[in-house]
Scaffold this active site. Sequence first.
Site, mmCIF file in Angstrom:
data_model
loop_
_atom_site.group_PDB
_atom_site.id
_atom_site.type_symbol
_atom_site.label_atom_id
_atom_site.label_comp_id
_atom_site.label_asym_id
_atom_site.label_seq_id
_atom_site.Cartn_x
_atom_site.Cartn_y
_atom_site.Cartn_z
ATOM 1 N N GLN A 69 0.723 -1.045 0.194
ATOM 2 C CA GLN A 69 0.751 0.232 -0.311
ATOM 3 C C GLN A 69 1.115 1.034 -0.133
ATOM 4 O O GLN A 69 1.446 1.219 1.331
ATOM 5 C CB GLN A 69 -0.859 -0.005 1.578
ATOM 6 C CG GLN A 69 -1.975 1.545 1.673
ATOM 7 C CD GLN A 69 -2.467 1.477 2.993
ATOM 8 O OE1 GLN A 69 -1.657 0.982 4.048
ATOM 9 N NE2 GLN A 69 -4.133 1.477 2.783
ATOM 10 N N GLY A 70 1.051 2.328 -1.010
ATOM 11 C CA GLY A 70 1.684 2.955 -1.233
ATOM 12 C C GLY A 70 0.497 4.254 -1.245
ATOM 13 O O GLY A 70 0.809 5.159 -1.709
ATOM 14 N N SER A 113 1.098 6.587 2.183
ATOM 15 C CA SER A 113 1.243 7.856 3.813
ATOM 16 C C SER A 113 2.775 8.468 2.532
ATOM 17 O O SER A 113 3.099 7.699 1.863
ATOM 18 C CB SER A 113 1.093 6.893 4.805
ATOM 19 O OG SER A 113 0.584 6.227 4.927
ATOM 20 N N SER A 154 4.305 -1.173 4.562
ATOM 21 C CA SER A 154 4.512 -2.708 4.535
ATOM 22 C C SER A 154 5.224 -3.566 3.200
ATOM 23 O O SER A 154 4.492 -3.043 2.051
ATOM 24 C CB SER A 154 3.371 -2.698 5.452
ATOM 25 O OG SER A 154 3.148 -1.857 6.336
ATOM 26 N N GLU A 184 -9.949 -2.314 4.742
ATOM 27 C CA GLU A 184 -8.694 -2.413 5.860
ATOM 28 C C GLU A 184 -8.552 -2.412 7.261
ATOM 29 O O GLU A 184 -8.433 -3.606 8.095
ATOM 30 C CB GLU A 184 -7.605 -1.702 5.431
ATOM 31 C CG GLU A 184 -6.241 -2.246 6.417
ATOM 32 C CD GLU A 184 -5.702 -0.347 6.069
ATOM 33 O OE1 GLU A 184 -5.504 0.498 5.533
ATOM 34 O OE2 GLU A 184 -4.265 -0.629 6.133
HETATM 35 C C1 FAD Z 1 2.302 -1.176 11.625
HETATM 36 C C2 FAD Z 1 1.838 -0.272 10.721
HETATM 37 C C3 FAD Z 1 1.791 -0.310 8.795
HETATM 38 C C4 FAD Z 1 1.856 0.009 8.263
HETATM 39 N N1 FAD Z 1 1.204 0.651 6.665
HETATM 40 C C5 FAD Z 1 1.784 1.329 5.834
HETATM 41 C C6 FAD Z 1 1.281 0.844 4.264
HETATM 42 O O1 FAD Z 1 1.560 -0.501 4.084
HETATM 43 N N2 FAD Z 1 1.121 1.878 3.602
HETATM 44 C C7 FAD Z 1 0.965 3.322 4.026
HETATM 45 O O2 FAD Z 1 0.936 3.761 3.158
HETATM 46 N N3 FAD Z 1 0.850 3.330 5.811
HETATM 47 C C8 FAD Z 1 1.328 2.546 6.247
HETATM 48 N N4 FAD Z 1 1.036 3.088 7.459
HETATM 49 C C9 FAD Z 1 1.215 4.719 8.299
HETATM 50 C C10 FAD Z 1 0.076 5.000 8.819
HETATM 51 O O3 FAD Z 1 -1.211 4.876 7.755
HETATM 52 C C11 FAD Z 1 0.520 5.906 9.373
HETATM 53 O O4 FAD Z 1 1.208 6.350 10.528
HETATM 54 C C12 FAD Z 1 -0.821 6.800 10.393
HETATM 55 O O5 FAD Z 1 -1.951 7.036 9.502
HETATM 56 C C13 FAD Z 1 -0.623 7.893 11.208
HETATM 57 O O6 FAD Z 1 0.314 9.314 10.067
HETATM 58 P P1 FAD Z 1 1.577 9.694 10.910
HETATM 59 O O7 FAD Z 1 2.382 8.593 11.310
HETATM 60 O O8 FAD Z 1 2.118 10.418 9.784
HETATM 61 O O9 FAD Z 1 1.527 10.424 12.093
HETATM 62 P P2 FAD Z 1 0.496 11.947 12.154
HETATM 63 O O10 FAD Z 1 -0.641 11.918 11.203
HETATM 64 O O11 FAD Z 1 1.661 12.752 12.043
HETATM 65 O O12 FAD Z 1 -0.087 12.402 13.250
HETATM 66 C C14 FAD Z 1 0.569 12.634 14.784
HETATM 67 C C15 FAD Z 1 0.048 12.509 15.573
HETATM 68 O O13 FAD Z 1 -1.344 13.005 15.890
HETATM 69 C C16 FAD Z 1 -2.165 12.894 15.761
HETATM 70 N N5 FAD Z 1 -2.861 13.446 14.907
HETATM 71 C C17 FAD Z 1 -2.682 13.655 13.670
HETATM 72 N N6 FAD Z 1 -4.102 14.309 12.839
HETATM 73 C C18 FAD Z 1 -5.138 14.783 14.355
HETATM 74 C C19 FAD Z 1 -6.238 15.181 14.136
HETATM 75 N N7 FAD Z 1 -7.033 15.746 13.166
HETATM 76 N N8 FAD Z 1 -7.028 14.876 15.193
HETATM 77 C C20 FAD Z 1 -6.196 14.704 16.447
HETATM 78 N N9 FAD Z 1 -4.839 14.034 16.493
HETATM 79 C C21 FAD Z 1 -4.276 14.062 15.157
HETATM 80 C C22 FAD Z 1 -2.343 11.303 15.050
HETATM 81 O O14 FAD Z 1 -3.152 11.153 16.070
HETATM 82 C C23 FAD Z 1 -0.884 10.950 15.825
HETATM 83 O O15 FAD Z 1 -0.709 10.682 17.547
HETATM 84 C C24 FAD Z 1 1.420 1.962 8.625
HETATM 85 C C25 FAD Z 1 1.601 2.423 9.949
HETATM 86 C C26 FAD Z 1 2.837 1.327 11.362
HETATM 87 C C27 FAD Z 1 2.049 1.385 12.537
#
Ligand code: FAD
Length: 404
Positions: free
Chosen positions: A128-129, A131, A166, A250
Amino acid sequence: MQLRDTPDQQRFREELRAWLRATLPTLDPQPSQDDWPARRAHDSHWQALLHQAGYAGLNWPAEYGGRGATPTEHLIFLEESELAGAPYVGVNFVGLLHAGPTLIAEASPEQRERHIPAILRGEEIWCQGFSEPDAGSDLAALRTRAVREGAGGEHYVVNGRKTWTSHAEVADYCELLVRTGPPDGPKHQGITWLIMPMDTPGVALRPLMTAGGSTEFSEMILEDVRIPVANRVGQEGDGWRIAMVTFAFERGTGFVSEVVWARRRLVEIAALAREKAAWEDSQTRRRIARLAAEFDALWALVKRNVSEAEHSADGVPGPGSSVFKLRFSEARQHLDDLHAEVRGRDALAFDDELCTYDGEPGYERLRSLAYTIAAGTSQVQRNIIGERILGLPKEPSAAKGGAR
Ligand SMILES: Cc1cc2nc3c(=O)[nH]c(=O)nc-3n(C[C@H](O)[C@H](O)[C@H](O)COP(=O)(O)OP(=O)(O)OC[C@H]3O[C@@H](n4cnc5c(N)ncnc54)[C@H](O)[C@@H]3O)c2cc1C
């Protein structure tokens, strides 16, 4: 919603149990977590066995190689497989649990024909691309750009960076979200969902190490990657709506078999607590009872969501999937905390010869931290529940739009 099996469902359950009893002892042990070629071979072999026996894609259409069964039979399959200790979907996670279901719901007949049977046979691995470094919760802020080129505009040229991808190292295809609209236009309207072959020139991977020492993620750098327009799913600019379909699968069905796993783990923790002094502590007993009730409730919620999807016109899980994702991921973390406390010193061990537990408790605990982040964080699920189920006003946002 029927809580008891019908005679047909009971028959299906018994046949499946017999098949699992006969087949599981023939499997090789699970390879080490960082041996990606071996993991791909192991998980694909299991998927091929399921396919040969008619247990792949239980509720996927028969015309594309699925069994055409009901979502309830699919649930029975997940429950029985987990109870028997069958391998998890592993590297087939994206293909089987959300890319495949999205293709069934949204792709053209040619795209379905091309990919669905191969996913079911275990021959095609997906990643999945979605993020990006600056687009996680606020996924609609994604900046990976796709520009149409060629005499008749027959392919997209893609440039950008994806992260946390992932299983990218073993994937053949990627469900890729790109920006096809103007960078300064309404952010939800300029997004498109593409099928990207991972061997296309210009795709580079940089593995990312997790706190638990695993390399399950990669950063994906895309430089002048040419993707045929024929690989677009749905209309140009309709990718946000399609991405929401992907998330519905998902979050709604992706973690279902883990509820069965968690209930079994809780029974083991209770037995362990009895062996140790932990059982004397009424707080520990209360936490075990609370988690047991929570997992029972989650299993009932799964049945409700499945029944709702079974009766809906498009078979796509509704926003109830966010309730499930939120409660399950938080309960799963409580379970790992409790396990660590009851186990004591061993819970801190990774590769430790003094560890008396034949598992990876340190790794499991670190990994559980990811549950409330992957597939959209708990905060984001709370926003969705507030807005789409409870009808509360949208949270104020500096930019137009909202979170995934
Ligand atoms: C095990 C794992 C597998 C993954 N696999 C994939 C994958 O295969 N493909 C892919 O595309 N992505 C993948 N991801 C990424 C995942 O989707 C993102 O990590 C997730 O959506 C959060 O984005 P971020 O890490 O940029 O955090 P951020 O968006 O920067 O968030 C940081 C913090 O701010 C909080 N926050 C942000 N916005 C708000 C809001 N509006 N209201 C309240 N709180 C808020 C969040 O809840 C979090 O606590 C994976 C992540 C993990 C942990």
